[in-house]
Every structure is written in C-alpha cells, then in structure tokens.
Design an enzyme around this catalytic site. Structure first.
Site, PDB file in Angstrom:
ATOM      1  N   SER A 220       0.804  -1.220   0.000  1.00  0.00           N
ATOM      2  CA  SER A 220       0.000   0.000   0.000  1.00  0.00           C
ATOM      3  C   SER A 220       0.838   1.271   0.000  1.00  0.00           C
ATOM      4  O   SER A 220       0.385   2.315  -0.483  1.00  0.00           O
ATOM      5  CB  SER A 220      -0.934  -0.001   1.211  1.00  0.00           C
ATOM      6  OG  SER A 220      -0.206  -0.194   2.414  1.00  0.00           O
TER       7      SER A 220
ATOM      8  N   HIS B 171      -1.131   6.141   6.218  1.00  0.00           N
ATOM      9  CA  HIS B 171      -0.453   6.009   4.932  1.00  0.00           C
ATOM     10  C   HIS B 171      -0.070   7.404   4.429  1.00  0.00           C
ATOM     11  O   HIS B 171      -0.660   8.405   4.865  1.00  0.00           O
ATOM     12  CB  HIS B 171      -1.351   5.306   3.901  1.00  0.00           C
ATOM     13  CG  HIS B 171      -1.441   3.834   4.094  1.00  0.00           C
ATOM     14  ND1 HIS B 171      -2.314   3.256   4.985  1.00  0.00           N
ATOM     15  CD2 HIS B 171      -0.761   2.805   3.529  1.00  0.00           C
ATOM     16  CE1 HIS B 171      -2.172   1.945   4.964  1.00  0.00           C
ATOM     17  NE2 HIS B 171      -1.232   1.641   4.084  1.00  0.00           N
TER      18      HIS B 171
END
Length: 333
Positions: free
Chosen positions: A63, A300
């Site tokens: 990711s 993230h």
C-alpha cells in the site's frame, strides 16, 4: 625458380630505395603493415542513470507504493485491476515514471495489502507482481514487509485499546518474530526479481517513522510510550529489509555482476511531518463516519508524503549504488 632468379636480377640493378617496394610487389615480402580498415567494437561501462533508464520501469509493492493514502474510490484507478489494489496516480511510482525518459514502458503493479508471498503467487486473482518484471526491465522499485509484520492489525490493537491499557506494547514479541520470519521471504522476492531482470537496478524503499522521534502527547489514543514503541518496530522492520537488500548488493558486487539492489532508508524521511505534526506527510486516523469504520488511508502517506517518496527514488536514480556499475554497452565505431 626462373621467376625468383629474374626477380633477384631485377632487384640488383635498381636503386636501393626501390628494393622494398619491388620486393613487396613481386614477392609479397617486406611490405609495410596495412592501415587498419576499422576499429574493434569497444565495451563502454554504463553510468547508474544510463542503467536505470535503458529499459522499462516496474513499480511493485504494498500500500505504501500503491498509493493507498491518496486513493479515491470515486476516481479512475491507475491500471488494470487497480480498484481492488487501491492503486492511485498520486503514488510516487507514476511521478517517477513521468520524471524520466525510460527506454521501455512503465508498469505500475503495486497492490494494497500485499505480502511477500502475494508478490510471488498473486493477489485478487491477478498474476504475481514479480511476473511483471522481464529482461527488458531496467529499474524496479519496491516497498514490502509491513503486511508480513502485521502492521495494520498491530495499529488497530493499539488504537482500540483502553486508554490505560498496555495492549499496544504487549504485542512486541509477536511483531519481532514476524519481522524475523520476513527475511527469508524477502530473499525469495529479490531472487525472483533478479532472475527475471539480472541487469536491472532494484531500489528497495524502507518505511518512514510514523511519529515524532520524541513524542510528547497522546495522538488518537496512542500514548507517547505507544508511539515510541511503534517507531521502534518500524526501525526493526527497516533494519531487516535493509539487511537483506544489502546482502544481495554485496553478492552482486563480489561477483562483478550487472545490476544492483539498493536500499533507501526512509525512516527519517518525514522528519518534522509525522502524524500529529502541523503539516503531516502521513494521514492520521481516518474514520468513515457513515459506516463507522476505519478508512484504509489511515497512517499512509498523504500527497506530500508520496512526493517525498518520489524525491527519494529520483535522488537514488541519480546517485546510484555508490560503486561503478558492471553493465556495459558494446559500441561499434
């Protein structure tokens, strides 16, 4: 014999300066070396940049490479099967592809949630990511290991704990074991990439420190002690990934082989921009209030974070592995 005798007689009655010329013309002896009609091909050692840009670029990973932190399900995903992989044009990979004139095509195959095993065997019914690498690939970028270490459930456990609980740091032994188990799996991934593209440069990215180096306040139910521990296990993960990458690079160097495996330690890359800072390069906890679920963008990189990752990769492309490349071009004059 008559021809030879006649030639000898002829040579005896001409000026001395013409002997060599006549000997060469008649007997093919004493001739001056002929001028070379061409030069032999030459081997030219390629620079690190020339190696990286000589073929195609393939972006692999999890990711942190797919662009999870900026993925928008309402927009058009980047590439085939990207919707399930949460692949976004905002990731560093498309930025790197657009910054250079590669000799081949650019392929963006990173997939959110990917483990080392899924890079080798496939995910969501797609072909394995490593299978996208070929002999025509000259640059590979990769981030991997966070899912093997179980960072998503680890963070969930840390955030969902009772405020006074030690459930976050109590995961230490399990996380350390998973990081130790990562090393042989990462070796398999790098071996698979090298087998398909033995002359490519492979750039392996580490993960950024998620919280300030000296946290002083609670952030999203994470105490200062929790944050220090999460920083510490990120350091452990990076050290494991970096050690395996350096093993490969040392072998390549020792055998004078082409290509490289280069580790970029991104641990301090977001320094001053961690979660909880005024301008973070990482998303904090993102909750979908309508569904009361934690959005996958949590923890993230933001758009700024992915731009920073692109800078790190571009800097490494320019700098190279810190040694002469053993890639050569056969040049014909």
């Amino acid at each position: 014999m008559a021809v030879v005798a006649g030639a000898a007689l002829a040579l005896s009655v001409v000026p001395l300066g013409l002997h060599t010329m006549l000997g060469c013309a008649v007997l093919d002896v004493g001739c001056a070396p002929a001028e070379p009609r061409g030069r032999l091909p030459e081997l030219t050692r390629l620079t690190p940049v020339e190696v990286a840009l000589s073929g195609g670029y393939v972006a692999l990973g999890d990711s942190y490479s797919s662009g999870e932190g900026v993925y928008d399900g309402a927009g058009a995903p980047a590439g085939d099967g990207a919707a399930r992989c949460h692949r976004s044009d905002g990731s560093y990979a498309p930025q790197v592809a657009g910054a250079h004139a590669f000799g081949g095509e650019a392929g963006f195959w990173a997939c959110s949630g990917a483990t080392t095993g899924q890079l080798l065997r496939g995910q969501h019914g797609h072909a394995p990511q490593v299978s996208r690498v070929s002999a025509g690939t000259s640059l590979v970028t990769l981030s991997i290991g966070g899912n093997d270490a179980g960072f998503a459930p680890v963070l969930t456990e840390c955030i969902a704990k009772l405020p006074w609980s030690s459930a976050c740091v109590d995961q230490d032994a399990r996380v350390r074991q998973r990081i130790d188990e990562l090393r042989p799996r990462l070796r398999q991934v790098l071996a698979g990439i090298r087998a398909r593209a033995p002359e490519a440069r492979v750039i392996v990215l580490g993960y950024p420190r998620p919280f300030p180096a000296a946290p002083s306040k609670t952030v999203t139910n994470l105490s200062a002690a929790d944050q220090r521990w999460l920083n510490g296990v990120t350091r452990l993960l990076n050290d494991a990934v970096g050690a395996v990458a350096r093993e490969f690079e040392q072998l390549i160097t020792a055998f004078g082989a082409p290509g490289s495996v280069e580790y970029v330690d991104a641990y301090d890359a977001f320094d001053g921009h961690e979660v909880g800072q005024p301008r973070p390069y990482l998303n904090g906890l993102v909750v979908d209030l309508g569904e009361l679920t934690v959005n996958a963008r949590s923890f993230h990189p933001t758009a700024d974070g992915y731009r920073r990752f692109a800078e790190l990769v571009n800097e490494r492309i320019a700098a190279g592995p810190g040694r002469p490349m053993n890639n050569f071009r056969l040049a014909t004059p």
